[in-house]
Design a protein around this motif. Sequence first.
Motif, mmCIF file in Angstrom:
data_model
loop_
_atom_site.group_PDB
_atom_site.id
_atom_site.type_symbol
_atom_site.label_atom_id
_atom_site.label_comp_id
_atom_site.label_asym_id
_atom_site.label_seq_id
_atom_site.Cartn_x
_atom_site.Cartn_y
_atom_site.Cartn_z
ATOM 1 N N ARG A 214 -0.649 13.730 -1.355
ATOM 2 C CA ARG A 214 -0.969 15.042 -1.429
ATOM 3 C C ARG A 214 -2.525 15.019 -1.851
ATOM 4 O O ARG A 214 -3.346 15.922 -1.309
ATOM 5 C CB ARG A 214 -0.369 15.768 -2.777
ATOM 6 N N ILE A 215 -2.964 14.334 -2.826
ATOM 7 C CA ILE A 215 -4.220 14.467 -3.232
ATOM 8 C C ILE A 215 -5.414 13.420 -2.727
ATOM 9 O O ILE A 215 -6.562 13.720 -2.933
ATOM 10 C CB ILE A 215 -4.336 14.246 -4.710
ATOM 11 N N GLY A 216 -4.898 12.509 -2.050
ATOM 12 C CA GLY A 216 -5.953 11.389 -1.944
ATOM 13 C C GLY A 216 -6.680 11.731 -0.678
ATOM 14 O O GLY A 216 -6.301 12.274 0.362
ATOM 15 N N ASP A 217 -7.838 10.994 -0.772
ATOM 16 C CA ASP A 217 -8.664 11.018 0.719
ATOM 17 C C ASP A 217 -8.811 9.678 1.228
ATOM 18 O O ASP A 217 -8.641 9.450 2.633
ATOM 19 C CB ASP A 217 -10.196 11.646 0.481
ATOM 20 N N TYR A 218 -9.038 8.737 0.545
ATOM 21 C CA TYR A 218 -9.301 7.435 1.106
ATOM 22 C C TYR A 218 -8.220 6.380 0.070
ATOM 23 O O TYR A 218 -8.343 6.818 -1.007
ATOM 24 C CB TYR A 218 -10.759 6.813 0.633
ATOM 25 N N ILE A 219 -7.493 5.551 0.946
ATOM 26 C CA ILE A 219 -6.962 4.476 -0.087
ATOM 27 C C ILE A 219 -7.315 3.034 0.216
ATOM 28 O O ILE A 219 -7.726 2.793 1.269
ATOM 29 C CB ILE A 219 -5.433 5.188 0.224
ATOM 30 N N THR A 220 -7.178 2.372 -0.848
ATOM 31 C CA THR A 220 -7.352 0.969 -0.798
ATOM 32 C C THR A 220 -6.154 0.393 -1.514
ATOM 33 O O THR A 220 -5.796 0.711 -2.579
ATOM 34 C CB THR A 220 -8.497 0.606 -1.677
ATOM 35 N N VAL A 221 -5.526 -0.610 -0.667
ATOM 36 C CA VAL A 221 -4.334 -1.329 -1.199
ATOM 37 C C VAL A 221 -4.665 -2.667 -1.838
ATOM 38 O O VAL A 221 -5.220 -3.495 -0.989
ATOM 39 C CB VAL A 221 -3.162 -1.501 -0.232
ATOM 40 N N LEU A 222 -4.426 -3.076 -3.037
ATOM 41 C CA LEU A 222 -4.424 -4.345 -3.598
ATOM 42 C C LEU A 222 -3.214 -5.063 -3.591
ATOM 43 O O LEU A 222 -2.204 -4.551 -3.824
ATOM 44 C CB LEU A 222 -5.113 -4.187 -5.025
ATOM 45 N N ARG A 223 -3.469 -6.631 -3.404
ATOM 46 C CA ARG A 223 -2.106 -7.177 -3.491
ATOM 47 C C ARG A 223 -2.499 -8.664 -3.769
ATOM 48 O O ARG A 223 -3.500 -9.119 -3.282
ATOM 49 C CB ARG A 223 -1.446 -7.161 -2.105
ATOM 50 N N ASP A 224 -2.013 -9.108 -4.809
ATOM 51 C CA ASP A 224 -2.284 -10.672 -5.403
ATOM 52 C C ASP A 224 -3.747 -10.420 -5.818
ATOM 53 O O ASP A 224 -4.192 -11.577 -5.386
ATOM 54 C CB ASP A 224 -1.679 -11.630 -4.495
ATOM 55 N N GLY A 225 -4.449 -9.809 -6.281
ATOM 56 C CA GLY A 225 -5.754 -9.876 -6.609
ATOM 57 C C GLY A 225 -6.925 -9.520 -5.492
ATOM 58 O O GLY A 225 -8.095 -9.969 -5.637
ATOM 59 N N ARG A 226 -6.597 -9.392 -4.138
ATOM 60 C CA ARG A 226 -6.954 -9.281 -2.939
ATOM 61 C C ARG A 226 -7.032 -7.676 -2.487
ATOM 62 O O ARG A 226 -6.085 -7.359 -2.592
ATOM 63 C CB ARG A 226 -6.799 -10.313 -1.940
ATOM 64 N N ARG A 227 -8.076 -7.352 -1.707
ATOM 65 C CA ARG A 227 -7.865 -6.203 -1.012
ATOM 66 C C ARG A 227 -7.097 -6.418 0.254
ATOM 67 O O ARG A 227 -7.206 -7.368 1.178
ATOM 68 C CB ARG A 227 -9.133 -5.682 -0.479
ATOM 69 N N GLN A 228 -6.252 -5.665 0.270
ATOM 70 C CA GLN A 228 -5.075 -5.806 1.362
ATOM 71 C C GLN A 228 -5.442 -4.868 2.594
ATOM 72 O O GLN A 228 -5.127 -5.491 3.491
ATOM 73 C CB GLN A 228 -3.663 -5.441 1.080
ATOM 74 N N ALA A 229 -5.750 -3.627 2.090
ATOM 75 C CA ALA A 229 -5.960 -2.720 3.364
ATOM 76 C C ALA A 229 -6.651 -1.561 2.891
ATOM 77 O O ALA A 229 -6.593 -1.341 1.552
ATOM 78 C CB ALA A 229 -4.601 -2.422 4.173
#
Lengths: 515, 355
Positions: A214-229
Amino acid sequence: MSASVGPDNDIILKAEGVGKVFPGTIALQEVDFEVRRGAVNVLVGENGAGKSTLMKILAGATEPTTGRLLLRGQQVSFQSVRDAARQGIGIIYQELNLCPNLSVAENLGLIDPPTRFGFDIDRTRQVEKAKALLARLEHPIDPSRLVDDLRIGQQQIVEIAKALAADVDVLIMDEPTSALSAAEVDILFKVIRDLKAHGVAIIYISHRLEEIMRIGDYITVLRDGRRQADALVEDISVDWIIERMVGSTKLALQEKASRLGGNALTVQGLSLPRAAGGFLVDHVDFSVQAGEIVCFYGLLGAGRSELFECLMGLQPQAVGRIEIGGRDLSGLSISDRIKRGLVLVPEDRQRDGLVQTLSVRANLSLASLRRFTRFFSLDAASEKSEARDMIKRMTIKVSSPEVEVTALSGGNQQKVVIGKGLMTGPSVVLLDEPSRGVDVGAKAEIFRVMRQLSDAGLAVIFSTSDLKEALGYADRIVVMSRGQIAAEYSRDEATEAALVEASTAAFPAQERLVS
Amino acid sequence: MSSEALPTVKSDPSKRRRPLALLLMSFRTFIALIVVFVFFGVTTPNFLDVPTLIIVAKHVAVNAILAIGMTFVILTAGIDLSVGSIVGISGMIAGALLTRGIPLDVLDVTIFPNVIETIAISLGVGAGVGLINGLLITGLNVAPFIATLGTLYVARGAALLISDGATFSNLVGDPNLGNTGFPFLGSGTLLGVPVSIVALVIFAAVAAYVAGRTPFGRQVYAVGGNERAAALSGVRVNRIKVCAYMISGFCAAFAGLVIASELVAAHPASGETFELNAIAAAVLGGTSLSGGRGTIAGTLIGAFVIGVLSDGLVMLGVSSFWQMVIKGIVIIAAVVLDQMQRRMYRRFALEAQLG
């Protein structure tokens, strides 16, 4: 992964190759993160993915081990949160940071109170400022009220107002909606849009995926301490996020329960009212069989810890029926519940699990002293030999039972707490987030012990917010959300997506509107 | 398993430095005791003679018994400021019972309990004040400092009210009433050893046994070390705390009886500021005011350091004003050293863990 989405000239704050190493663990590794002006920059990831570490680095609460921060194109290093605040970075923590003994206006003016000629505080102006801030949030809370008298949702609003009191260019919000009702969330989103329009960059951390959509513009996904996507929110779906968060790596599934006995624990209509109205644990019914491992999965604040505390007798206001072996436990003291075969391994082992001043031996025997008592004294020899046996059984790495428990590593301390529970000879074992703050090796051992216990005919109940643990180790998974049981899956039915969806599903708004 | 660095003394890479340094630190109060003995033995003639030592030990006994009770309270992370007043009131009750008896106006008779009964009643009152302390703290949630500060005043006031401020003197009893023998406690001897010293030995032995070897003692340590964890392990925290304050009250009442018996008189102001000496002895002996750490043996040594120091300084002719200054410095130094040892231990433990 390298190409960032969106125009570069909007970037106000940028983390480049940021890493953070704690003794024994790498919390964050080579993470790039861009924060854009006038946009909601979402950060998601499972527990332990490194979100809070990254957030703390951006807010100046901790320094990165590697990498650098660029603010408005200039390299910066923050000495403290205050330092970061001076440069326009504000943060709203998930736990409220208000002084409950002060009024709303005093809390809002705490950092930079309006003064008369630099001497005493100008109360009239302080109240006016507070009023203006709260009006901007469409929440006309009386500024002279004590924070302690406000509901949690209202306190959250004050916390947000506090961040707005300082002029910020970047505002970090860590799970700002976890304590808010649906109506309050709407107001918050309005405020966020208003801030966006004024060019403020928002870093938004949340587990509630629908809110992010609903509110987001950009999204960053972290997994296990790394940037995933990372991506534009308009291009993606909830399923996309879940897939990136969880990944495809599967834990080696443990063997299933060998055989189930009768009902070991039956819970009916268990409720815990919240001081501010509503329920922390909301009419929960379930039962667990002997020989079964049941996982309670849910997000932070879903009511899992509170449920366990009700079972153990730590919450005197709890109502409902708790049966072990056909006898009702409700109303009994903790020690009587232990006698009936129930133990709890608490979530916060430093606060609730260990006596830091005592040795490993004394910690292990603490809940079963009765068994070592001969006439008046403790039988030191049998206490010591049983402590040794438990150290071996739990594979606690310590040279002698006499070592002070604080000298052990987190995983071994956790094994001591579990060992203490097992020494009482329980029939039902509750473990609240047993793998929190525990290294990978110890984690595997803890779950191996849990399976041994269930094979020996004990009922094992654990809570987790880690999907892999839920799917990998439990015979049955109960999903909690907002104090209720949202869904229940057998091991064969459960999927990551189903668990995430059930745990983030919003319940019909309860009677929690602003009074 | 065997090759891993385990948190222990032996596997520590920094070899022998750690055990020696830590050993010296953990025996610091004992070393301090030896130092004061040697110092006064050299500087003061006759200090190490047996009669002198017996006098010193008799002086120490009262404070040591108070400090033993106080240790239980401090181990639960509490504090008992009322012990000095309990010293006063227990002596006054014994004095009143021996000289005035219990007047029963209805029957127009006065009952004179014998000495054993008198002592039992006084000890009961002391434990009763402790019970009140404990209930205020656990049941009504009053902070230990405040609760026992309150009973400090109440008990002292009550002691003054018993005689309207007067002293009960000549507490030898009356053979006709069958209540003689009270002075035995303070000035009698058993096999040549003063009774108060024998009492100290018994109190210390029982207390060390209770603290170190009984489930109750273990629970006292657990409550002080981490109250929440103790409660979650099934320890009845409130019951343990109440018992600790009752033990403290009982010990204080006994100390009050010893003083009244020594003087053959009960004075209502007796025992003023004794609570501070008791706390000082416990802290000097390594008892942590934040609870969970400390031993009866340590407290005993602490009481002896204070006692030997003050008697020795008197014999040296040091003015009482300077005595107070020195005592204060010793107490502060003890706590500073305690913190240093704690930090040292933590650092070594961490090093051992990291290998």
